[in-house]
Design a protein around this motif. Structure first.
Motif, PDB file in Angstrom:
ATOM      1  N   HIS A 249      30.511  67.991  60.340  1.00  0.00           N
ATOM      2  CA  HIS A 249      29.364  68.837  60.007  1.00  0.00           C
ATOM      3  C   HIS A 249      29.816  70.087  59.250  1.00  0.00           C
ATOM      4  N   GLY A 285      13.427  72.307  59.004  1.00  0.00           N
ATOM      5  CA  GLY A 285      14.542  71.380  58.779  1.00  0.00           C
ATOM      6  C   GLY A 285      15.800  71.828  59.476  1.00  0.00           C
ATOM      7  N   CYS A 286      16.935  71.527  58.858  1.00  0.00           N
ATOM      8  CA  CYS A 286      18.225  71.831  59.472  1.00  0.00           C
ATOM      9  C   CYS A 286      18.365  73.338  59.675  1.00  0.00           C
ATOM     10  N   GLY A 289      20.785  75.012  57.489  1.00  0.00           N
ATOM     11  CA  GLY A 289      20.514  74.882  56.058  1.00  0.00           C
ATOM     12  C   GLY A 289      20.653  76.168  55.250  1.00  0.00           C
ATOM     13  N   CYS A 292      24.201  76.876  54.490  1.00  0.00           N
ATOM     14  CA  CYS A 292      25.073  75.730  54.208  1.00  0.00           C
ATOM     15  C   CYS A 292      25.360  75.612  52.712  1.00  0.00           C
ATOM     16  N   ARG A 295      23.758  72.234  50.994  1.00  0.00           N
ATOM     17  CA  ARG A 295      22.330  72.005  51.211  1.00  0.00           C
ATOM     18  C   ARG A 295      21.698  71.179  50.086  1.00  0.00           C
ATOM     19  N   CYS A 299      17.179  68.650  53.206  1.00  0.00           N
ATOM     20  CA  CYS A 299      17.634  69.331  54.428  1.00  0.00           C
ATOM     21  C   CYS A 299      16.533  70.200  55.033  1.00  0.00           C
ATOM     22  N   PRO A 304      17.625  67.339  61.449  1.00  0.00           N
ATOM     23  CA  PRO A 304      18.383  66.079  61.528  1.00  0.00           C
ATOM     24  C   PRO A 304      18.753  65.706  62.964  1.00  0.00           C
ATOM     25  N   CYS A 317      23.780  65.751  60.504  1.00  0.00           N
ATOM     26  CA  CYS A 317      23.797  66.180  59.108  1.00  0.00           C
ATOM     27  C   CYS A 317      23.413  64.975  58.257  1.00  0.00           C
ATOM     28  N   ILE A 318      22.620  65.235  57.200  1.00  0.00           N
ATOM     29  CA  ILE A 318      22.169  64.104  56.381  1.00  0.00           C
ATOM     30  C   ILE A 318      23.042  63.882  55.148  1.00  0.00           C
TER      31      ILE A 318
END
Ligand SMILES: Nc1ncnc2c1ncn2[C@@H]1O[C@H](COP(=O)(O)OP(=O)(O)OP(=O)(O)O)[C@@H](O)[C@H]1O
Ligand SMILES: [Mg+2]
Length: 342
Positions: A249, A285-286, A289, A292, A295, A299, A304, A317-318
């Motif tokens: 991650h 969302g995340c 994000g 990140c 991203r 996201c 997730p 994490c996607i």
């Protein structure tokens, strides 16, 4: 073979506040096994202490709403009658609280505090309880335990107080020890002694251990499995060697990249830009994000799930799995860094 002792499933803890609900824990799942150490890491405010205070049912129901499941040996602690919980808290789960001075009564001798714990949970004479308290202090490596038992918390050094806390958490011989930052503020020699002591109990009596710590270095040395928390959720978890050896991650990458070099060298450290989100106003969302460097538009769409990729190693994490290691070395942009200064 898995020997799950504590299993937390979809835990939510929300505090009421004048600024709206604070979602301190928000869909957390993790497990601790018998005879093994689970390390729980994450920045300040990620919900580490609240999670395990919820497991001990020590959050004030007037302000905290708790939902989900927290099973000890298959029995859900969240639905257990309060009376039965008293036979769990202490006898089955011992907890070393984050602040030992706050957890020890300042006006009671430490030996008496341990004896009281024993007397509250069993039919035992004052004399026997006092002897067992001294024995408990001796077991955690306190020199001259007879004399120490007669002292007040303020007369003891930080390391000695931590040992008293461990003695108190273990005196009823629980199956699970929850140690919340048990070595913060201690020098490295005392830290090593205390961790060795806990580890010895783990191997000798099969104690399950949850070690909550800011220190990735500490956790990587003693934990079997690790959960990385961010804004009330586990964003990565798995065997310690996998999570630290092949972290998946971007938040874990950031945590590891912000560690000082172990050899004390002068390599540049890269702190994670930005700060964790407000728990009263979480981003869509995340949760990671906004900070990140990897991203993608998707996201921001949904939180997730924690997905197991292989052999107990899961991340939320996607990013495509292929080539994550390559991505780690080449972040797209750190959005929090590129924001204009306020
Ligand atoms: N009684 C409370 N009322 C309102 N908010 C609370 C309460 N207790 C904790 N919180 C909030 O819940 C969040 C998680 O707190 P928690 O103490 O679990 O963090 P932590 O991960 O243990 O941090 P640290 O590493 O600093 O110990 C924080 O934002 C905290 O302010
Ligand atoms: Mg804490």
């Amino acid at each position: 073979m898995s020997d799950v002792l504590l299993e937390i499933e979809n835990l939510h803890v929300t505090f009421a506040s004048p600024h709206g609900p604070i979602r301190a824990v928000d869909g957390l799942s993790l497990r601790a096994e018998r005879g093994a150490t689970l390390g729980v890491v994450g920045e300040s405010g990620s919900g580490k202490s609240v999670t395990f205070l919820a497991a001990m049912r020590l959050l004030d129901p007037a302000t905290a709403t708790v939902s989900g499941r927290i099973r000890l040996d298959g029995v859900d602690l969240l639905t257990l009658p309060s009376r039965e919980m008293q036979t769990v808290r202490g006898p089955r789960i011992g907890m070393i609280f984050q602040d030992p001075l706050a957890a020890l009564h300042p006006l009671l001798r430490v030996g008496d505090q341990i004896s009281e714990t024993l007397r509250a949970h069993g039919d035992i004479s004052r004399r026997d309880a006092s002897d067992r308290a001294v024995a408990a202090l001796r077991r955690v490596g306190i020199p001259s335990p007879d004399e120490r038992a007669r002292q007040y918390p303020h007369e003891l050094s930080g390391g000695m107080r931590q040992r008293v806390m461990i003695a108190m958490a273990l005196v009823l011989e629980p199956e699970l020890l929850i140690a919340d930052e048990p070595t913060t503020a201690l020098d490295t020699t005392v830290e090593a002694q205390i961790l060795a002591l806990i580890d010895d109990l783990r191997t000798r009596i099969g104690l399950g251990v949850v070690l909550i710590s800011h220190s990735l270095a500490t956790v990587s040395q003693v934990a079997d499995t690790v959960a990385v928390m961010y804004a009330g959720r586990a964003i990565e978890r798995g065997p310690c060697s996998d999570v630290f050896g092949q972290p998946q991650h971007p938040y874990t990458w950031g945590l590891l990249d912000s560690l000082p070099a172990v050899d004390g060298g002068h390599e540049s450290l890269t702190p994670i830009p930005g700060a964790p989100p407000s728990l009263a106003d979480l981003p869509p969302g995340c949760r990671f994000g906004p900070r990140c460097g990897y991203r993608m538009p998707a996201c921001g769409e949904r939180v997730p799930d924690l997905v197991e990729r292989h052999a107990g190693h899961a991340d939320a994490c996607i990013l495509p799995m292929d080539g994550r290691e390559g991505l780690r070395r080449a972040p797209i942009a750190h959005p929090a860094n590129s924001e204009p200064a306020p």
